[in-house]
Design a protein around this motif. Structure first.
Motif, PDB file in Angstrom:
ATOM      1  N   ALA A   1     -10.935  -4.271   0.676  1.00 17.56           N
ATOM      2  CA  ALA A   1      -9.936  -5.175   1.223  1.00 17.56           C
ATOM      3  C   ALA A   1      -8.568  -4.550   0.978  1.00 17.56           C
ATOM      4  N   PRO A   2      -7.548  -4.929   1.755  1.00 20.93           N
ATOM      5  CA  PRO A   2      -6.231  -4.311   1.552  1.00 20.93           C
ATOM      6  C   PRO A   2      -5.780  -4.442   0.093  1.00 20.93           C
ATOM      7  N   LEU A   3      -5.309  -3.340  -0.460  1.00 17.64           N
ATOM      8  CA  LEU A   3      -4.757  -3.352  -1.811  1.00 17.64           C
ATOM      9  C   LEU A   3      -3.295  -3.803  -1.800  1.00 17.64           C
ATOM     10  N   PHE A   4      -2.683  -3.622  -0.645  1.00 17.36           N
ATOM     11  CA  PHE A   4      -1.318  -4.104  -0.409  1.00 17.36           C
ATOM     12  C   PHE A   4      -1.145  -4.199   1.100  1.00 17.36           C
ATOM     13  N   ALA A   5      -0.500  -5.236   1.568  1.00 15.54           N
ATOM     14  CA  ALA A   5      -0.306  -5.369   3.012  1.00 15.54           C
ATOM     15  C   ALA A   5       0.880  -6.266   3.303  1.00 15.54           C
ATOM     16  N   ASP A   6       1.807  -5.757   4.094  1.00 12.08           N
ATOM     17  CA  ASP A   6       2.821  -6.594   4.738  1.00 12.08           C
ATOM     18  C   ASP A   6       3.055  -6.020   6.124  1.00 12.08           C
ATOM     19  N   GLY A   7       4.075  -6.477   6.786  1.00  7.86           N
ATOM     20  CA  GLY A   7       4.265  -6.059   8.168  1.00  7.86           C
ATOM     21  C   GLY A   7       4.532  -4.586   8.345  1.00  7.86           C
ATOM     22  N   GLU A   8       5.075  -3.942   7.315  1.00 11.13           N
ATOM     23  CA  GLU A   8       5.513  -2.557   7.457  1.00 11.13           C
ATOM     24  C   GLU A   8       4.712  -1.551   6.640  1.00 11.13           C
ATOM     25  N   LEU A   9       3.934  -2.032   5.670  1.00 14.46           N
ATOM     26  CA  LEU A   9       3.204  -1.101   4.808  1.00 14.46           C
ATOM     27  C   LEU A   9       1.842  -1.684   4.463  1.00 14.46           C
ATOM     28  N   ILE A  10       0.853  -0.817   4.449  1.00 14.37           N
ATOM     29  CA  ILE A  10      -0.503  -1.241   4.089  1.00 14.37           C
ATOM     30  C   ILE A  10      -1.160  -0.159   3.252  1.00 14.37           C
ATOM     31  N   ALA A  11      -2.005  -0.584   2.310  1.00 14.56           N
ATOM     32  CA  ALA A  11      -2.773   0.347   1.490  1.00 14.56           C
ATOM     33  C   ALA A  11      -4.194  -0.183   1.354  1.00 14.56           C
ATOM     34  N   TYR A  12      -5.172   0.712   1.413  1.00 15.57           N
ATOM     35  CA  TYR A  12      -6.576   0.347   1.241  1.00 15.57           C
ATOM     36  C   TYR A  12      -7.306   1.555   0.663  1.00 15.57           C
TER      37      TYR A  12
END
Length: 816
Positions: free
Chosen positions: A736-747
């Motif tokens: 699942a995404p480790l971090f997610a907002d409109g401009e940055l995502i990490a998985y």
């Protein structure tokens, strides 16, 4: 397949050409008109016209996932030098193919790989989706004395609750008729071949062929390049029964065929180089099998990066076969790309540098000669529809391979059969598979097949144009254009001919998969029969013959409808493509919304999309770089309007660094989520282009690239190398995404041995972010290296803190 829509009613000659191609005796043919295919010959006349637009709505064309049937076809004569065929030209109908098609296929590069020999002779699996919620579904037929209840009739079950009931029975070779009994009501499957039941209804029909050559055991050792296969057949098999064994087209070493200790024949030797090898074994009478032997190369399709090189538009290696059609616009004419050009780029290491594991090339079969009259939109506006838009007359050729004519010949402008075989062998020597674009829905009316069988029920009549009746109203029977004769796969002889044709192409070329064009317009009965035929022919060593389909739709259920154990291995993930274009092309949705949508789409697929193909661009869509640069005037899937723009206002060179950064981000996402990613030729350099045919410009290399294009190529090469070298990126669990907002995502993608954390920052400024990695075993305290070239980082206290420059991607892999 999408192309300009020709003006209606103008080109009946092309349909005639395809019919002639199928009917006329040629090299290796048996001289009859019963549908027997022939060895592919190199004596091909010129090419013909450009493809048509296949509509893509959201209505399924066939809701019943029915049994796989594959009736016996006429045998080729087996006399041609490349005429390696199965004399029976048939295979077990209704064969379920589950054991070797899952995402957990073994890597045949290991020392003692196992394999699944497949269904036993006569083992036949029926599958039927009756709709509703029936209490009881029974299978009966001539093989069961038409019993109306169990135990004479076989009880079918639906263990996974997906609405499809299955049953497996073992049948003797022969012809059968059958039906289903659903809560007491006798029914036939309309998607399968039928005959009159003489009581005012229909029965389905089935042919179980004679049992033939089978693989009893198989081993390969990567260190020594040694392999051994034990072959058997009913009634016994001795070394003297084997008439030929070849490896990659050359005679096998002396002593390769011996008697097996437990019975049957052992075929094997050592010293095979790293790569993929085609071992063809032929018996007296023509029965043959193609064994795919992988040495030191992964056989798992999840590890593959697929590259589509549209043959005519990729590289011109032999100007001697150039033959553009006179008086045709260059944009829809042959431009000189050929097999020799692709092979030269293989030898130069172009695909190795990109990390490519499979090459998808155009259907190599001879296309209709000359041109077809047609048209393109007479103006540009957003929201254009083909049926209501005026046309400017134009001529089109078959440069793309979607107007097949002579099925026993190779398109001369692409090269010869020998050159195609050399291309495949060259790719295999580098561990690269070859996938052929298979045009199965239709033949050109210029074909000898159409001429010979126009009145035999081989084609859907009366002619109803998809544009007139609706692309989704009668998807499997409507004609794309008046000159593309739509094959009626409910007619057993037509289906058997095309199955034999597909088999011949694979045996003659050594292809490793098909990209099946316009899937929803092809009867499901053909898809299932093709899957069964390829399983019997080339999957004996446990490596799936990858069948990937094109269903241009955002409807997840429709796309998934054609994927399953007896259907396709996967499809191009159009629903995900739409979200990627919106999130990373036009940036009209946030990355968090994009990723959530893609995950929801994957959850809608039966297997989570393990063998679906993710892509940012293909030959039916405006080029990603032009979308990212803001050069396209309409929405990302406003396909017909994009076609109009390509004719009236084609995008120029891209002068925006931002567009190239968006391209890198999109490629990174597509490469690092589960599936088989696709790289469309030219996207590695950010080639501009609007809709078809503007998105099919000639490929450029080396000194012809701008500085921005060369930098984009270098970035995509780094990305491809990273995916090829790190198994977590291809086979790992997708967190699942480790971090997610409109401009940055990490998985994360993780295996038992490796951790990879992907971070995308699409914003115009740098972002410092702390990523929670506490849920990932082994991540805390681990040093991470950015395999895309960025700075290293170390996780501490369950967190990975990184600073991402503007519009950049990183792939942090835990140092071993």
């Amino acid at each position: 397949m999408r192309s300009m829509k020709p003006v209606h009613g103008l080109l009946p000659a092309l349909a005639l050409a395809l019919a002639l191609a199928l009917a006329a005796p040629a090299c290796g043919d048996d001289g009859g008109t019963d549908g027997a295919d022939t060895a592919l010959a190199d004596t091909v006349p010129g090419g013909d016209a450009d493809g048509t637009a296949a509509g893509d709505g959201t209505t399924p064309d066939d809701t019943a996932t029915s049994d796989v049937s594959d009736d016996t076809g006429a045998p080729p004569d087996g006399t041609g030098p490349s005429d390696i065929v199965d004399a029976a030209d048939a295979d077990t109908a209704d064969v379920a193919d589950t054991a070797t098609d899952t995402a957990t296929d073994t890597d045949t590069a290991t020392a003692t790989d196992t394999f699944d020999p497949g269904p036993a002779c006569g083992e036949t699996t029926f599958a039927y989706a009756p709709g509703g919620s029936p209490t009881t579904v029974l299978l009966t037929g001539s093989f069961a004395g038409w019993a109306g209840e169990a135990p004479g009739a076989t009880v079918m079950t639906d263990p996974d609750g997906d609405g499809t009931f299955t049953a497996t029975v073992v049948l003797d070779p022969g012809d059968y008729e059958y039906k289903y009994i659903v809560d007491g009501t006798w029914q036939h499957d309309p998607a399968k071949p039928t005959v009159d039941d003489h009581f005012g209804g229909l029965n389905n029909t089935l042919t179980v062929p004679e049992c033939g050559l089978e693989l009893a055991s198989y081993t390969v050792d990567a260190a020594s390049g040694a392999f051994a296969a034990v072959l058997t057949r009913p009634g016994g098999l001795a070394p003297g029964d084997v008439t030929a064994v070849t490896v990659d087209g050359a005679a096998a070493p002396a002593g390769a065929v011996t008697a097996a200790a437990g019975g049957g024949v052992r075929v094997g030797w050592s010293g095979l180089a790293r790569g993929i090898h085609d071992v063809r074994v032929t018996l007296a009478g023509g029965d043959a099998r193609l064994l795919k032997v992988y040495v030191g190369v992964s056989s798992d399709w999840r590890d593959v990066l697929m590259y589509f090189a549209m043959t005519d538009r990729f590289a011109n290696g032999d100007p001697g076969n150039d033959a553009p059609v006179p008086d045709v616009d260059a944009r829809v004419n042959f431009q000189g790309g050929d097999f020799a050009g692709i092979r030269q780029q293989l030898e130069a290491g172009y695909f190795d540098a990109l990390g490519v594991g499979a090459l998808w090339i155009s259907w190599p079969i001879d296309g209709a000669d000359g041109y077809h009259d047609g048209g393109y939109p007479d103006h540009h506006a957003c929201g254009l529809q083909a049926a209501t838009t005026g046309q400017t007359a134009a001529r089109f050729t078959a440069y793309h391979g979607y107007w097949p004519s002579h099925t026993d010949q190779i398109e001369a402008r692409f090269g010869t059969l020998a050159e195609l075989q050399a291309l495949v062998n060259t790719a295999h020597a580098r561990g690269i598979r070859v996938v052929l674009d298979f045009t199965a829905n239709h033949v050109d009316t210029s074909s000898p097949v159409y001429t010979a069988h126009e009145s035999d029920g081989w084609f859907n009549t009366p002619v109803e144009l998809c544009e007139v009746v609706g692309w989704d109203v009668k998807p499997t029977t409507c004609w794309f254009t008046p000159f593309l004769a739509d094959i009626d796969y409910r007619t057993p002889a037509a289906r058997d001919f095309m199955l034999a044709h597909a088999e011949r192409v694979v045996l003659d070329t050594g292809a490793d998969g098909f990209r099946l064009d316009a899937v929803k317009h092809v009867e499901t009965s053909f898809v299932t029969a093709l899957r069964a035929r390829m399983h019997r022919l080339v999957e004996l060593t446990g490596v799936p013959f990858y069948l990937v389909g094109e269903t241009f739709s955002g409807d997840v259920g429709l796309v998934d409808q054609y994927v399953g154990p007896t259907l396709l291995h996967g499809q191009f993930d159009f629903p995900a493509n739409l979200q990627i274009l919106k999130g990373l092309g036009t940036q009209e949705i946030g990355l968090d919304a994009m990723d959530a949508a893609v995950r929801g789409i994957r959850a809608g697929y039966k297997d989570g999309g393990a063998l679906m193909s993710t892509f940012i661009g293909n030959h039916d869509l405006a080029r990603f770089a032009s979308v990212a640069a803001g050069q396209m005037y309409c929405g990302v899937w406003d396909v017909y309007s994009d076609i109009a723009q390509g004719w009236h206002f084609p995008p120029g060179p891209i002068e925006s660094d931002t567009a190239y950064k968006k391209l890198e981000l999109a490629q990174t996402y597509a490469y690092t989520i589960p599936g088989v990613p696709l790289l469309y030729y030219g996207d590695e350099i950010g080639m501009p282009g609007a809709g078809d045919p503007d998105n099919r410009r000639m490929m450029r290399f080396g000194a012809a690239l701008s500085a921005r294009e060369a930098a984009a190529l270098a970035a995509v090469r780094t990305l491809g190398k990273a995916r090829a070298e790190h198994e977590a990126l291809s086979r790992g669990a997708w967190s699942a995404p480790l971090f997610a907002d409109g401009e940055l995502i990490a998985y994360a993608r993780t295996t038992a041995d490796e951790i990879a954390i992907v971070v995308l920052n699409r914003s115009a400024g740098a972002r410092a972010v702390t990523i929670d990695v506490s849920s990932i075993a082994g991540a805390s305290g681990a040093p991470f290296v950015d395999v895309l070239g960025g700075p290293a980082a170390t996780a501490s206290g369950g967190a990975l803190s990184v600073t991402m420059p503007a519009r950049t991607a990183a792939i942090y892999v835990a140092a071993p």
